[in-house]
Design a protein around this motif. Structure first.
Motif, PDB file in Angstrom:
ATOM      1  N   PRO A  33       0.803  -1.220   0.000  1.00 41.86           N
ATOM      2  CA  PRO A  33       0.000   0.000   0.000  1.00 41.86           C
ATOM      3  C   PRO A  33       0.839   1.274   0.000  1.00 41.86           C
ATOM      4  O   PRO A  33       0.385   2.312  -0.469  1.00 41.86           O
ATOM      5  CB  PRO A  33      -0.840  -0.118   1.267  1.00 41.86           C
ATOM      6  CG  PRO A  33      -0.101  -1.065   2.138  1.00 41.86           C
ATOM      7  CD  PRO A  33       0.635  -1.997   1.214  1.00 41.86           C
ATOM      8  N   VAL A  34       2.058   1.208   0.488  1.00 41.56           N
ATOM      9  CA  VAL A  34       2.918   2.386   0.505  1.00 41.56           C
ATOM     10  C   VAL A  34       3.205   2.832  -0.927  1.00 41.56           C
ATOM     11  O   VAL A  34       3.175   4.009  -1.255  1.00 41.56           O
ATOM     12  CB  VAL A  34       4.234   2.107   1.262  1.00 41.56           C
ATOM     13  CG1 VAL A  34       5.198   3.278   1.128  1.00 41.56           C
ATOM     14  CG2 VAL A  34       3.956   1.818   2.726  1.00 41.56           C
ATOM     15  N   TYR A  35       3.480   1.870  -1.811  1.00 41.58           N
ATOM     16  CA  TYR A  35       3.810   2.190  -3.197  1.00 41.58           C
ATOM     17  C   TYR A  35       2.610   2.002  -4.131  1.00 41.58           C
ATOM     18  O   TYR A  35       2.730   2.141  -5.325  1.00 41.58           O
ATOM     19  CB  TYR A  35       4.971   1.322  -3.679  1.00 41.58           C
ATOM     20  CG  TYR A  35       6.217   1.573  -2.881  1.00 41.58           C
ATOM     21  CD1 TYR A  35       6.902   2.777  -2.984  1.00 41.58           C
ATOM     22  CD2 TYR A  35       6.693   0.620  -1.988  1.00 41.58           C
ATOM     23  CE1 TYR A  35       8.030   3.018  -2.234  1.00 41.58           C
ATOM     24  CE2 TYR A  35       7.825   0.853  -1.245  1.00 41.58           C
ATOM     25  CZ  TYR A  35       8.494   2.057  -1.370  1.00 41.58           C
ATOM     26  OH  TYR A  35       9.609   2.289  -0.631  1.00 41.58           O
ATOM     27  N   ILE A  65       1.402   8.119 -10.224  1.00 46.86           N
ATOM     28  CA  ILE A  65       1.381   8.472 -11.644  1.00 46.86           C
ATOM     29  C   ILE A  65       1.981   7.344 -12.484  1.00 46.86           C
ATOM     30  O   ILE A  65       1.388   6.910 -13.472  1.00 46.86           O
ATOM     31  CB  ILE A  65       2.119   9.804 -11.887  1.00 46.86           C
ATOM     32  CG1 ILE A  65       1.369  10.953 -11.210  1.00 46.86           C
ATOM     33  CG2 ILE A  65       2.299  10.070 -13.380  1.00 46.86           C
ATOM     34  CD1 ILE A  65       2.155  12.238 -11.105  1.00 46.86           C
ATOM     35  N   VAL A  66       3.158   6.859 -12.083  1.00 45.52           N
ATOM     36  CA  VAL A  66       3.795   5.800 -12.877  1.00 45.52           C
ATOM     37  C   VAL A  66       3.042   4.478 -12.743  1.00 45.52           C
ATOM     38  O   VAL A  66       2.973   3.711 -13.696  1.00 45.52           O
ATOM     39  CB  VAL A  66       5.303   5.636 -12.562  1.00 45.52           C
ATOM     40  CG1 VAL A  66       6.063   6.910 -12.900  1.00 45.52           C
ATOM     41  CG2 VAL A  66       5.551   5.227 -11.133  1.00 45.52           C
ATOM     42  N   ASN A  67       2.450   4.223 -11.576  1.00 43.31           N
ATOM     43  CA  ASN A  67       1.683   2.982 -11.421  1.00 43.31           C
ATOM     44  C   ASN A  67       0.426   2.992 -12.287  1.00 43.31           C
ATOM     45  O   ASN A  67       0.051   1.966 -12.855  1.00 43.31           O
ATOM     46  CB  ASN A  67       1.341   2.722  -9.956  1.00 43.31           C
ATOM     47  CG  ASN A  67       2.536   2.197  -9.181  1.00 43.31           C
ATOM     48  OD1 ASN A  67       3.497   1.707  -9.761  1.00 43.31           O
ATOM     49  ND2 ASN A  67       2.480   2.309  -7.875  1.00 43.31           N
ATOM     50  N   GLY A  99      10.234   9.298  -7.308  1.00 40.35           N
ATOM     51  CA  GLY A  99       9.996   9.612  -5.905  1.00 40.35           C
ATOM     52  C   GLY A  99       8.572   9.290  -5.522  1.00 40.35           C
ATOM     53  O   GLY A  99       7.719   9.047  -6.363  1.00 40.35           O
ATOM     54  N   ARG A 100       8.324   9.265  -4.233  1.00 40.35           N
ATOM     55  CA  ARG A 100       7.001   8.894  -3.718  1.00 40.35           C
ATOM     56  C   ARG A 100       5.869   9.708  -4.327  1.00 40.35           C
ATOM     57  O   ARG A 100       4.793   9.193  -4.584  1.00 40.35           O
ATOM     58  CB  ARG A 100       6.965   9.036  -2.198  1.00 40.35           C
ATOM     59  CG  ARG A 100       7.834   8.050  -1.473  1.00 40.35           C
ATOM     60  CD  ARG A 100       6.976   6.904  -0.974  1.00 40.35           C
ATOM     61  NE  ARG A 100       7.807   5.856  -0.435  1.00 40.35           N
ATOM     62  CZ  ARG A 100       7.884   5.547   0.834  1.00 40.35           C
ATOM     63  NH1 ARG A 100       7.184   6.214   1.719  1.00 40.35           N
ATOM     64  NH2 ARG A 100       8.654   4.568   1.226  1.00 40.35           N
TER      65      ARG A 100
END
Length: 103
Positions: free
Chosen positions: A4-6, A90-92, A84-85
């Motif tokens: 869940p963090v990423y 966006i990238v996911n 970065g976090r």
């Protein structure tokens, strides 16, 4: 499932007689529950006809590439690297869109 963090994910889509495993956390080599090898086995065990995953398969993570190549029919979709976090979501989303385009 997923980190869940990423905002990583794993899910199974079902339509008619087809089960598609979607794995968005293919960066992990080790870990009983989070290694790509084990996640692919889990998708197969749950009856997935196909599994689609985003992963980084650059050296030295050759174990990830080997896990994918263990399946006769495979397609490698390179995972977008986040800067970065603040950029993870966006990238996911971009990777999820790319993965879904292969269905």
């Amino acid at each position: 499932m997923g980190n869940p963090v990423y905002e990583d994910c794993i899910d199974i889509l079902e339509k008619e007689q087809l089960k598609i495993g979607i794995i968005g956390l293919g960066d992990y080599i080790r870990g009983k529950e989070t290694s790509l090898k084990n996640l692919l086995k889990e998708a197969q065990h749950k009856g997935c006809n196909i599994a689609i995953c985003a992963c980084r398969y650059n050296s030295p993570k050759t174990a990830i590439l080997e896990a994918v190549k263990a399946y006769p029919d495979h397609l490698l979709v390179h995972k977008t690297l986040s800067t970065g976090r603040a950029n993870d979501r966006i990238v996911n989303v971009a990777d999820a869109t790319s993965l879904l385009s292969h269905i």
